[in-house]
Design a protein around this motif. Sequence first.
Motif, PDB file in Angstrom:
ATOM      1  N   THR A  33       0.837  -1.187   0.000  1.00  0.00           N
ATOM      2  CA  THR A  33       0.000   0.000   0.000  1.00  0.00           C
ATOM      3  C   THR A  33       0.878   1.246   0.000  1.00  0.00           C
ATOM      4  OG1 THR A  33      -1.891   1.060   1.083  1.00  0.00           O
ATOM      5  CG2 THR A  33      -0.258   0.059   2.516  1.00  0.00           C
ATOM      6  N   TYR A  34       0.340   2.318  -0.538  1.00  0.00           N
ATOM      7  CA  TYR A  34       1.061   3.587  -0.649  1.00  0.00           C
ATOM      8  C   TYR A  34       0.958   4.394   0.632  1.00  0.00           C
ATOM      9  CZ  TYR A  34       0.679   2.534  -5.631  1.00  0.00           C
ATOM     10  OH  TYR A  34       0.750   1.926  -6.846  1.00  0.00           O
ATOM     11  N   LEU A  35       1.925   5.288   0.846  1.00  0.00           N
ATOM     12  CA  LEU A  35       1.880   6.196   1.991  1.00  0.00           C
ATOM     13  C   LEU A  35       0.583   6.994   1.998  1.00  0.00           C
ATOM     14  CD1 LEU A  35       5.427   7.823   2.384  1.00  0.00           C
ATOM     15  CD2 LEU A  35       4.237   6.362   3.995  1.00  0.00           C
ATOM     16  N   SER A  36       0.191   7.496   0.827  1.00  0.00           N
ATOM     17  CA  SER A  36      -1.029   8.314   0.761  1.00  0.00           C
ATOM     18  C   SER A  36      -2.264   7.497   1.126  1.00  0.00           C
ATOM     19  CB  SER A  36      -1.187   8.948  -0.616  1.00  0.00           C
ATOM     20  OG  SER A  36      -1.193   7.959  -1.618  1.00  0.00           O
ATOM     21  N   GLY A  37      -2.290   6.229   0.758  1.00  0.00           N
ATOM     22  CA  GLY A  37      -3.407   5.364   1.122  1.00  0.00           C
ATOM     23  C   GLY A  37      -3.461   5.119   2.623  1.00  0.00           C
ATOM     24  N   ILE A  38      -2.306   4.900   3.227  1.00  0.00           N
ATOM     25  CA  ILE A  38      -2.246   4.705   4.681  1.00  0.00           C
ATOM     26  C   ILE A  38      -2.716   5.987   5.373  1.00  0.00           C
ATOM     27  CG2 ILE A  38      -0.741   4.274   6.668  1.00  0.00           C
ATOM     28  CD1 ILE A  38       1.094   2.666   4.712  1.00  0.00           C
ATOM     29  N   ALA A  39      -2.249   7.132   4.878  1.00  0.00           N
ATOM     30  CA  ALA A  39      -2.638   8.419   5.469  1.00  0.00           C
ATOM     31  C   ALA A  39      -4.158   8.603   5.383  1.00  0.00           C
ATOM     32  CB  ALA A  39      -1.915   9.563   4.756  1.00  0.00           C
TER      33      ALA A  39
END
Length: 100
Positions: A33-39
């Motif tokens: 998963t991407y950082l932006s998705g986690i955020a």
Amino acid sequence: MNNKEMSYLEKIFGRSAQTLVLENLINKKGEFTYLSGIARETGLSHSSVARVIEPLVESDLVIEKRMGKQIRTFTINEENPVAKLIIEFYNNLSALQDEK
């Protein structure tokens, strides 16, 4: 579990950015998963996720895979013995919470 409902993990260890990120990755184990998705999914800022994920990567609890020069993706390291224990602990806590 909705965003307002506190997980057992949060009840025990408190609501910290690192706990939220770790819980998010455990719930998505087996996928990057991407950082932006986690955020987005945790309600944390991109910079907060980037800050707290670094020690998780350094301790080998999280695997980072770069895609190109700027895109970073992450997943829980299911082969790491400590990560295995954390996942098992989390799953057991979740099962207890589901029983209530």
